[in-house]
Design a protein around this motif. Structure first.
Motif, mmCIF file in Angstrom:
data_model
loop_
_atom_site.group_PDB
_atom_site.id
_atom_site.type_symbol
_atom_site.label_atom_id
_atom_site.label_comp_id
_atom_site.label_asym_id
_atom_site.label_seq_id
_atom_site.Cartn_x
_atom_site.Cartn_y
_atom_site.Cartn_z
ATOM 1 N N ASN A 5 3.681 -4.187 -11.237
ATOM 2 C CA ASN A 5 3.821 -5.086 -10.331
ATOM 3 C C ASN A 5 4.989 -6.280 -11.314
ATOM 4 O O ASN A 5 6.133 -6.046 -10.743
ATOM 5 C CB ASN A 5 2.427 -6.218 -10.298
ATOM 6 N N PRO A 71 1.282 -4.142 -1.407
ATOM 7 C CA PRO A 71 1.366 -4.039 -2.997
ATOM 8 C C PRO A 71 1.798 -2.767 -3.703
ATOM 9 O O PRO A 71 2.598 -1.882 -2.471
ATOM 10 C CB PRO A 71 0.058 -3.612 -3.047
ATOM 11 N N ASP A 73 2.065 0.589 -5.404
ATOM 12 C CA ASP A 73 0.982 1.363 -5.848
ATOM 13 C C ASP A 73 1.582 2.722 -6.778
ATOM 14 O O ASP A 73 2.469 2.857 -6.946
ATOM 15 C CB ASP A 73 0.631 2.966 -4.490
ATOM 16 N N HIS A 75 0.984 5.456 -10.504
ATOM 17 C CA HIS A 75 0.063 6.092 -11.220
ATOM 18 C C HIS A 75 0.473 7.030 -11.603
ATOM 19 O O HIS A 75 2.234 6.712 -12.042
ATOM 20 C CB HIS A 75 -0.860 7.128 -10.775
ATOM 21 N N ALA A 79 6.061 4.585 -9.117
ATOM 22 C CA ALA A 79 5.779 4.020 -9.001
ATOM 23 C C ALA A 79 6.146 3.390 -7.030
ATOM 24 O O ALA A 79 7.007 3.480 -7.160
ATOM 25 C CB ALA A 79 5.674 2.126 -8.952
ATOM 26 N N ARG A 80 5.102 3.159 -6.062
ATOM 27 C CA ARG A 80 6.041 3.027 -4.827
ATOM 28 C C ARG A 80 5.877 2.043 -3.853
ATOM 29 O O ARG A 80 4.895 1.265 -4.518
ATOM 30 C CB ARG A 80 5.643 4.507 -3.881
ATOM 31 N N PHE A 81 6.926 1.384 -3.517
ATOM 32 C CA PHE A 81 6.640 -0.109 -2.530
ATOM 33 C C PHE A 81 7.261 -0.285 -1.773
ATOM 34 O O PHE A 81 8.674 -0.012 -1.381
ATOM 35 C CB PHE A 81 6.760 -0.698 -4.024
#
Length: 122
Positions: A5, A71, A73, A75, A79-81
């Motif tokens: 984040n 948010p 996301d 894993h 990451a995706r945003f």
């Protein structure tokens, strides 16, 4: 740089940083040396080209701000945003999302950008 984040927030901040020296320092800190950025309009390989791409976008859309939407996301090392680009407090002119692939040391190795909304003529 283990907090995804925080890394994504810093990534978005580089797109808003208009001071060339500060922007390049931030890019050098969060991007892998051989990092690559790809979207439907631009391909940038290496930190210098990523910096030049951000500067070009700022020149094309002066005074507009990138904002993280929703948010992050994540894993494994992915990451995706979502994000928006527009004038503060007004409807976004450009809307998209990015998928970032992180390196083993927690830097950004690759970003794949997708554009969901763009102004005519782009």
């Amino acid at each position: 740089m283990s907090d995804v984040n925080d890394l994504v927030a810093r990534y978005i901040a580089t797109w808003n940083e208009t001071d060339p020296a500060a922007r390049r320092a931030a890019i050098d800190e969060i991007w892998a040396e051989d990092g690559a950025y790809t979207d439907p309009i631009a391909v940038a390989e290496g930190r210098a080209e990523i910096d030049a791409t951000i500067a070009a976008v700022q020149g094309q859309f002066p005074g507009l701000t990138f904002t993280l939407v929703g948010p992050v996301d994540a894993h494994h090392d992915i990451a995706r945003f979502g994000w928006e680009l527009g004038p503060a407090g007004h409807e976004a002119l450009v809307v998209g999302f990015d998928v970032a692939v992180l390196t083993a040391d927690g830097r950004i190795g690759k970003v794949y950008g997708f554009l969901d909304k763009v102004p005519a003529g782009i």
